[in-house]
Design a protein around this motif. Structure first.
Motif, PDB file in Angstrom:
ATOM      1  N   PHE A  49       0.757  -1.198  -0.040  1.00 55.73           N
ATOM      2  CA  PHE A  49       0.085   0.030  -0.044  1.00 55.73           C
ATOM      3  C   PHE A  49       0.968   1.348   0.140  1.00 55.73           C
ATOM      4  CE2 PHE A  49      -3.301   3.150   2.095  1.00 55.73           C
ATOM      5  CZ  PHE A  49      -4.121   2.973   0.975  1.00 55.73           C
ATOM      6  N   PRO A  50       0.502   2.554  -0.778  1.00 52.12           N
ATOM      7  CA  PRO A  50       1.546   3.570  -0.846  1.00 52.12           C
ATOM      8  C   PRO A  50       1.660   4.340   0.333  1.00 52.12           C
ATOM      9  CG  PRO A  50      -0.511   4.018  -1.775  1.00 52.12           C
ATOM     10  CD  PRO A  50      -0.643   2.429  -1.513  1.00 52.12           C
ATOM     11  N   VAL A  51       0.814   4.079   1.544  1.00 49.89           N
ATOM     12  CA  VAL A  51       1.247   4.616   2.623  1.00 49.89           C
ATOM     13  C   VAL A  51       1.338   3.345   3.917  1.00 49.89           C
ATOM     14  CG1 VAL A  51       0.275   6.263   4.759  1.00 49.89           C
ATOM     15  CG2 VAL A  51      -0.206   6.598   2.269  1.00 49.89           C
ATOM     16  N   THR A  52       2.667   3.482   4.445  1.00 52.70           N
ATOM     17  CA  THR A  52       2.837   2.414   5.253  1.00 52.70           C
ATOM     18  C   THR A  52       3.093   2.870   6.606  1.00 52.70           C
ATOM     19  OG1 THR A  52       3.851   1.118   3.374  1.00 52.70           O
ATOM     20  CG2 THR A  52       4.599   0.390   5.429  1.00 52.70           C
ATOM     21  N   ALA A  53       2.495   2.076   7.619  1.00 53.30           N
ATOM     22  CA  ALA A  53       2.802   2.673   9.086  1.00 53.30           C
ATOM     23  C   ALA A  53       3.732   1.495   9.666  1.00 53.30           C
ATOM     24  CB  ALA A  53       1.482   2.561   9.847  1.00 53.30           C
ATOM     25  N   LEU A  54       4.779   1.974  10.260  1.00 50.02           N
ATOM     26  CA  LEU A  54       5.790   1.124  11.098  1.00 50.02           C
ATOM     27  C   LEU A  54       5.414   1.235  12.515  1.00 50.02           C
ATOM     28  CD1 LEU A  54       8.946   1.795   9.188  1.00 50.02           C
ATOM     29  CD2 LEU A  54       7.342  -0.311   8.696  1.00 50.02           C
ATOM     30  N   LEU A 277      -3.137   4.492  12.877  1.00 54.02           N
ATOM     31  CA  LEU A 277      -3.446   3.371  12.147  1.00 54.02           C
ATOM     32  C   LEU A 277      -4.870   3.164  11.506  1.00 54.02           C
ATOM     33  CD1 LEU A 277      -1.518   0.816  14.651  1.00 54.02           C
ATOM     34  CD2 LEU A 277      -0.865   2.271  12.895  1.00 54.02           C
ATOM     35  N   LEU A 278      -5.725   3.981  12.091  1.00 55.23           N
ATOM     36  CA  LEU A 278      -7.241   3.861  11.916  1.00 55.23           C
ATOM     37  C   LEU A 278      -7.564   4.117  10.530  1.00 55.23           C
ATOM     38  CD1 LEU A 278      -8.836   5.844  14.938  1.00 55.23           C
ATOM     39  CD2 LEU A 278      -8.976   3.374  14.511  1.00 55.23           C
ATOM     40  N   PRO A 279      -7.016   4.991   9.704  1.00 53.33           N
ATOM     41  CA  PRO A 279      -7.488   5.297   8.466  1.00 53.33           C
ATOM     42  C   PRO A 279      -7.031   4.214   7.228  1.00 53.33           C
ATOM     43  CG  PRO A 279      -6.689   6.985   9.112  1.00 53.33           C
ATOM     44  CD  PRO A 279      -6.078   5.739  10.061  1.00 53.33           C
ATOM     45  N   LEU A 280      -6.165   3.196   7.903  1.00 56.27           N
ATOM     46  CA  LEU A 280      -5.069   2.230   6.957  1.00 56.27           C
ATOM     47  C   LEU A 280      -5.966   0.832   6.731  1.00 56.27           C
ATOM     48  CD1 LEU A 280      -1.586   3.254   8.007  1.00 56.27           C
ATOM     49  CD2 LEU A 280      -2.696   3.898   5.875  1.00 56.27           C
ATOM     50  N   PRO A 281      -5.674   0.166   5.760  1.00 59.69           N
ATOM     51  CA  PRO A 281      -5.913  -1.346   5.691  1.00 59.69           C
ATOM     52  C   PRO A 281      -5.000  -2.209   6.403  1.00 59.69           C
ATOM     53  CG  PRO A 281      -5.172  -0.384   3.374  1.00 59.69           C
ATOM     54  CD  PRO A 281      -5.162   0.849   4.340  1.00 59.69           C
ATOM     55  N   ASN A 282      -5.159  -3.459   6.622  1.00 63.24           N
ATOM     56  CA  ASN A 282      -4.146  -4.481   7.215  1.00 63.24           C
ATOM     57  C   ASN A 282      -2.938  -4.299   6.455  1.00 63.24           C
ATOM     58  OD1 ASN A 282      -5.844  -5.056   9.316  1.00 63.24           O
ATOM     59  ND2 ASN A 282      -6.751  -6.779   8.251  1.00 63.24           N
ATOM     60  N   GLU A 283      -3.158  -4.207   5.116  1.00 62.65           N
ATOM     61  CA  GLU A 283      -1.739  -4.550   4.145  1.00 62.65           C
ATOM     62  C   GLU A 283      -0.599  -3.158   4.374  1.00 62.65           C
ATOM     63  OE1 GLU A 283      -5.107  -5.947   1.762  1.00 62.65           O
ATOM     64  OE2 GLU A 283      -4.764  -4.560   3.358  1.00 62.65           O
TER      65      GLU A 283
END
Length: 504
Positions: A49-54, A277-283
């Motif tokens: 996904f083009p936005v990644t949370a670590l 993390l709330l707006p993001l999909p699992n991927e």
């Protein structure tokens, strides 16, 4: 406060996922293999996904992954993320990272492979990729008045001869969305090609950046740079939540998702914030824990459980929030004597829950102080094995199991359900009608209880799901007791001793 609803539509999320899957970017870091970097060995990280949370605990490796992504590109000096000390850094000589990068100018159909290796006290990187990279480190939230480069602006005779200009219209619009305030009268002063200073105001008064909030200043600066960047830029942000209200954190992540669509930008950020993390999909979410990288949504509290950094003596890993609510209800009602000893943690899917539990049991340093069990959904292909600490919830999809029990008995349960939904008992016929309508029209079990709440009069989903679970518990005592007995048995077990020869 109601449940969070993102301003990024589900269709936009699907489009962004598909864009990555189709390699439809001019430049994009598709995946990395951390051959050996700090605590990581042979760990893969996919940017699906083009936005990644670590996410991860302190020292878990978030910044290592961020830095590894950065040094795939020519404009970033490796020493920014991986400085070499001649005291204590002897093992850096074995470090290496592999990259798969979409770079249409070099190969229009396939990702190109690149590598970075630390040899003879320096990084060796082959045929570096040219790509705009924006890096926003922790120092961005240092107040302007404390930043050395701005001290000269506070002197009486500073010779600024320019004239501040309005923020670009798109910058104004995006900053206003993130901060929730009008910045149409804010101005930008170009001190040099590489240095800017900002002026706030409302049309009647003005004030310098010295008087901005730290979060306000960092958002204006980040958005200004991102909007000025060319397409296909890589955006790297350390601790995106620093200086921001939780609502602004969510909006900042939504902004990065919007930029991914408008400008084909790729963003990677570290965070300790659930709101990010709330707006993001699992991927889009990767957790970094003691040298292991896992993809999928994991709460910050679950991360602490995974690493054994919690006060409870038993951690229960489940697939999602509804399973967590169901198991917690069983514990409250049937295992109350152990309630302070048990924590239930939702992770993303059966594979994640099973993997975390298995890794937990194999790590003597954690298993010694914190017991672990895994309770999977009934439709999980993973095997149940009580000896291995794994059981399943009854039925197939948990929401369907609970809902279907109530639907099947709605003629006798409608009054109880009305009361549990905080409605008057005489509204039981209306409740009965709503439940039957949802049963006929629902296509996604995960939405069942929110649909009931909407139709029954905007009742919060937490109240609805709790009401249905309570009725299921009353009508299925044997199934509930089966799960309760398993949990109680594990809670009462002694933690395993360290294996012979093991040194924590």
């Amino acid at each position: 406060m109601g449940p969070y609803q993102s301003e990024i539509r589900d269709s936009q999320v699907r489009e962004l996922l598909q864009k990555v899957k189709a390699n439809n970017y001019g430049s994009y870091l598709r995946r990395m293999k951390l051959l050996k970097v700090r605590a990581f060995q042979n760990e893969n990280v996919e940017f699906d996904f083009p936005v990644t949370a670590l996410i991860g605990t302190n020292g878990g490796g978030k910044s290592t992954i961020l830095g590894a992504a950065a040094i795939a590109h020519k404009s970033i000096r490796p020493a920014l993320f991986f400085p070499k000390s001649f005291i204590g850094d002897e093992t850096m000589s074995e470090w290496g990272i592999g990259f798969d990068i979409i770079q249409k100018s070099k190969n229009p159909t396939q990702p190109v492979q690149r590598s970075a290796k630390f040899k003879r006290s320096k990084w060796v990187r082959d045929d570096l990729i040219e790509r705009p990279v924006l890096y926003f480190g922790i120092q961005r939230t240092v107040p302007a008045g404390e930043r050395r480069e701005f001290k000269k602006f506070a002197t009486v005779n500073y010779p600024f001869t320019g004239k501040p200009t309005e923020l670009l219209a798109e910058v104004q619009r995006q900053v206003a969305k993130v901060l929730g305030k009008d910045v149409s009268k804010f101005q930008h002063a170009a001190i040099s090609e590489s240095q800017s200073f900002y002026v706030g105001g409302d049309g009647n008064i003005t004030y310098s950046e010295f008087h901005f909030g730290a979060g306000e200043s960092s958002v204006i600066r980040m958005v200004s740079e991102i909007e000025a960047a060319p397409a296909n830029a890589l955006i790297l942000i350390e601790e995106i939540e620093n200086g921001l209200h939780p609502v602004a954190v969510r909006r900042m992540v939504e902004y990065l998702m919007d930029v991914a669509g408008r400008k084909s930008a790729q963003s990677i950020f570290t965070t300790h914030s659930e709101d990010a993390l709330l707006p993001l999909p699992n991927e889009a979410i990767w957790s970094s824990i003691d040298g292991k990288a896992r993809q999928g949504k994991v709460s910050i509290e679950a991360l602490r459980a995974i690493t054994g950094r919690i006060d409870e003596s038993l951690a229960i890993f489940v697939e999602d929030l509804f399973a967590k609510e169901w198991v917690e209800s069983i514990i409250r009602n049937l295992v109350a004597e152990h309630i302070d000893e048990i924590g239930v943690y939702a992770v993303s899917g059966d594979g994640q829950a099973y993997s975390i539990h298995s890794s937990h049991r194999k790590n003597p340093a954690i298993a010694k102080k914190l017991k672990s069990i895994c309770i999977l959904d009934g439709d999980s292909p993973k095997p149940a094995d009580e000896n291995a600490g794994v059981i399943k919830l009854p039925g197939q999809a948990p929401e369907s199991e609970v809902f279907n029990y109530v639907v099947s008995n709605i003629d006798t349960l409608s009054m109880k359900l009305a009361v549990a939904l905080h409605l008057q008992p005489e509204q039981e016929e209306r409740v009965k009608t709503v439940v039957k309508e949802v049963n006929q029209t629902n296509r996604d079990p995960h939405l069942i209880f929110s649909q009931v709440g909407q139709k029954a009069g905007l009742i919060p989903v937490a109240i609805v799901s709790s009401a249905f679970i309570g009725l299921w518990m009353q009508g299925n005592p044997r199934e509930a007791q089966r799960i309760a007995d398993f949990i109680a048995g594990k809670a009462e077990e002694e933690t395993a001793p360290y294996p012979v020869g093991f040194k924590p």
